[in-house]
Design a protein around this motif. Structure first.
Motif, PDB file in Angstrom:
ATOM      1  N   UNK A 213      -8.879  -5.267  20.306  1.00  0.00           N
ATOM      2  CA  UNK A 213      -7.565  -4.664  20.056  1.00  0.00           C
ATOM      3  C   UNK A 213      -7.610  -3.780  18.817  1.00  0.00           C
ATOM      4  N   UNK A 214      -7.091  -2.548  18.960  1.00  0.00           N
ATOM      5  CA  UNK A 214      -6.931  -1.631  17.837  1.00  0.00           C
ATOM      6  C   UNK A 214      -5.441  -1.380  17.619  1.00  0.00           C
ATOM      7  N   UNK A 215      -4.959  -1.686  16.396  1.00  0.00           N
ATOM      8  CA  UNK A 215      -3.560  -1.468  16.049  1.00  0.00           C
ATOM      9  C   UNK A 215      -3.445  -0.270  15.113  1.00  0.00           C
ATOM     10  N   UNK A 216      -2.424   0.551  15.354  1.00  0.00           N
ATOM     11  CA  UNK A 216      -2.123   1.696  14.488  1.00  0.00           C
ATOM     12  C   UNK A 216      -0.831   1.370  13.746  1.00  0.00           C
ATOM     13  N   UNK A 217      -0.883   1.312  12.435  1.00  0.00           N
ATOM     14  CA  UNK A 217       0.275   0.887  11.648  1.00  0.00           C
ATOM     15  C   UNK A 217       0.732   2.010  10.723  1.00  0.00           C
ATOM     16  N   UNK A 218       2.045   2.005  10.410  1.00  0.00           N
ATOM     17  CA  UNK A 218       2.640   2.978   9.504  1.00  0.00           C
ATOM     18  C   UNK A 218       2.387   2.552   8.059  1.00  0.00           C
ATOM     19  N   UNK A 219       2.384   3.541   7.161  1.00  0.00           N
ATOM     20  CA  UNK A 219       2.306   3.225   5.746  1.00  0.00           C
ATOM     21  C   UNK A 219       3.613   2.560   5.313  1.00  0.00           C
ATOM     22  N   UNK A 220       3.595   1.494   4.507  1.00  0.00           N
ATOM     23  CA  UNK A 220       4.833   0.920   3.965  1.00  0.00           C
ATOM     24  C   UNK A 220       5.502   1.892   3.007  1.00  0.00           C
ATOM     25  N   UNK A 221       6.864   1.712   2.789  1.00  0.00           N
ATOM     26  CA  UNK A 221       7.642   2.670   1.996  1.00  0.00           C
ATOM     27  C   UNK A 221       7.127   2.761   0.570  1.00  0.00           C
ATOM     28  N   UNK A 222       6.837   1.606  -0.060  1.00  0.00           N
ATOM     29  CA  UNK A 222       6.362   1.651  -1.439  1.00  0.00           C
ATOM     30  C   UNK A 222       5.005   2.326  -1.549  1.00  0.00           C
ATOM     31  N   UNK A 223       4.173   2.174  -0.525  1.00  0.00           N
ATOM     32  CA  UNK A 223       2.884   2.857  -0.510  1.00  0.00           C
ATOM     33  C   UNK A 223       3.084   4.357  -0.385  1.00  0.00           C
ATOM     34  N   UNK A 224       4.056   4.774   0.445  1.00  0.00           N
ATOM     35  CA  UNK A 224       4.337   6.194   0.614  1.00  0.00           C
ATOM     36  C   UNK A 224       4.821   6.803  -0.694  1.00  0.00           C
ATOM     37  N   UNK A 225       5.716   6.081  -1.385  1.00  0.00           N
ATOM     38  CA  UNK A 225       6.230   6.585  -2.669  1.00  0.00           C
ATOM     39  C   UNK A 225       5.092   6.687  -3.688  1.00  0.00           C
ATOM     40  N   UNK A 226       4.235   5.680  -3.714  1.00  0.00           N
ATOM     41  CA  UNK A 226       3.122   5.698  -4.652  1.00  0.00           C
ATOM     42  C   UNK A 226       2.194   6.866  -4.390  1.00  0.00           C
ATOM     43  N   UNK A 227       1.897   7.108  -3.122  1.00  0.00           N
ATOM     44  CA  UNK A 227       1.004   8.218  -2.783  1.00  0.00           C
ATOM     45  C   UNK A 227       1.652   9.549  -3.123  1.00  0.00           C
ATOM     46  N   UNK A 228       2.970   9.673  -2.817  1.00  0.00           N
ATOM     47  CA  UNK A 228       3.671  10.915  -3.129  1.00  0.00           C
ATOM     48  C   UNK A 228       3.717  11.155  -4.636  1.00  0.00           C
ATOM     49  N   UNK A 229       3.982  10.080  -5.420  1.00  0.00           N
ATOM     50  CA  UNK A 229       4.006  10.229  -6.871  1.00  0.00           C
ATOM     51  C   UNK A 229       2.651  10.631  -7.426  1.00  0.00           C
ATOM     52  N   UNK A 230       1.592  10.003  -6.903  1.00  0.00           N
ATOM     53  CA  UNK A 230       0.248  10.351  -7.371  1.00  0.00           C
ATOM     54  C   UNK A 230      -0.090  11.797  -7.021  1.00  0.00           C
ATOM     55  N   UNK A 231       0.309  12.223  -5.826  1.00  0.00           N
ATOM     56  CA  UNK A 231       0.045  13.603  -5.425  1.00  0.00           C
ATOM     57  C   UNK A 231       0.825  14.575  -6.317  1.00  0.00           C
ATOM     58  N   UNK A 232       2.097  14.224  -6.662  1.00  0.00           N
ATOM     59  CA  UNK A 232       2.893  15.072  -7.538  1.00  0.00           C
ATOM     60  C   UNK A 232       2.299  15.169  -8.928  1.00  0.00           C
ATOM     61  N   UNK A 233       1.791  14.038  -9.446  1.00  0.00           N
ATOM     62  CA  UNK A 233       1.164  14.047 -10.763  1.00  0.00           C
ATOM     63  C   UNK A 233      -0.080  14.926 -10.778  1.00  0.00           C
ATOM     64  N   UNK A 234      -0.871  14.837  -9.731  1.00  0.00           N
ATOM     65  CA  UNK A 234      -2.077  15.660  -9.650  1.00  0.00           C
ATOM     66  C   UNK A 234      -1.712  17.142  -9.612  1.00  0.00           C
ATOM     67  N   UNK A 235      -0.689  17.487  -8.824  1.00  0.00           N
ATOM     68  CA  UNK A 235      -0.266  18.883  -8.733  1.00  0.00           C
ATOM     69  C   UNK A 235       0.239  19.372 -10.084  1.00  0.00           C
TER      70      UNK A 235
END
Length: 286
Positions: A213-235
């Motif tokens: 079985x292979x499951x495809x899961x969504x990113x959790x909301x806090x993970x999405x915010x963390x990734x977006x914040x890190x991307x914004x800081x890098x930019x």
């Protein structure tokens, strides 16, 4: 007239023949666990009981048949008739190059040999399949399948929910049938399912691993915010670096040559009189 006596001498003189060795089937292919017949035929000039030896060439040269008997690893599963060698219930380890040598001590040229190549064919085995249990949406993914035992090497097919996958220009995945890989550039929710791999060659029936079985899961909301914040800081950091570089090139960040302004020092305070040492020198009476 001279030719006739010379011809008579040649006909009456003995013919010098040497031992000759050959095989009527120099390349032998058999299935695993069957018998392999390695043909060796010889003809001698005088010697009616020549010495026969069989050797196998690998990393080194090992004896198979020597001094009229088989070596220990072949003693119970081989026989010889004349110079022809038969191996019973062969395995992949028996594949290789074999040399039949015939030594006729009474002949003028007393050594002859021939080479026979044995290739043992092995049907497909159950392949090992690497399928992760879960992966995030949008991530790249490699599924791997390998059968290390089949001879000739197996080719592979991938199945999702018991349906064979066929890669085209429009599919989000690619398949390498020789390496056994199934690659996704970016997975989506529709790629979830049960995956299995099948190995096959022309020797035996195809073999498949157990579906996983292979499951495809969504990113959790806090993970999405963390990734977006890190991307914004890098930019932001990258933008600041670019601004500094541009400023230095244009000379905006150079130090000024003007000297800084230093205010004058304040005046000294008036002297303080000591009343203890004061002496009256004049009268204030009128």
């Amino acid at each position: 007239m001279l030719a006739l006596p010379l011809l008579m001498i040649l006909l009456q003189s003995p013919v010098c023949l040497s031992v000759t060795v050959s095989s009527n089937k120099p390349n032998v292919e058999v299935h695993e666990h069957s018998d392999a017949v390695l043909s060796c035929e010889f003809r001698t000039e005088k010697d009616q009981s020549p010495r026969i030896e069989w050797k196998k060439k690998g990393k080194g040269v090992t004896f198979v048949y020597f001094n009229q008997k088989f070596t220990s690893s072949y003693a119970r599963r081989a026989k010889i008739e004349g110079a022809t060698l038969t191996l019973h219930s062969v395995t992949q380890k028996d594949s290789g190059e074999y040399r039949c040598e015939v030594t006729a001590g009474e002949d003028h040229v007393n050594l002859g040999e021939t080479i026979v190549t044995l290739n043992v064919l092995v049907p497909p085995h159950v392949p090992s399949c690497e399928v992760p249990s879960s992966v995030f949406v949008g991530a790249g993914l490699d599924l791997l399948c390998k059968d290390k035992l089949s001879v000739p090497p197996a080719t592979y097919r991938w199945f999702k929910d018991n349906k064979a996958l066929t890669a085209t220009a429009d599919t989000p995945y690619s398949i390498d049938p020789h390496k056994g890989s199934l690659k996704f550039q970016s997975v989506s929710k529709t790629d979830a399912g049960m995956y299995r791999c099948e190995s096959s060659n022309n020797v035996g029936a195809p073999k498949s691993c157990v579906a996983q079985q292979l499951k495809i899961i969504e990113y959790p909301l806090n993970m999405t915010i963390l990734i977006a914040g890190a991307a914004g800081f890098v930019v932001l950091a990258l933008f600041c670096c670019i601004c500094v570089c541009v400023c230095r090139r244009r000379g905006c960040c150079k130090k000024s040559d003007a000297k800084p302004y230093n205010p004058p020092p304040p005046p000294p305070p008036p002297p303080i009189r000591n009343l203890k040492h004061y002496k009256q020198t004049q009268s204030f009476m009128i």
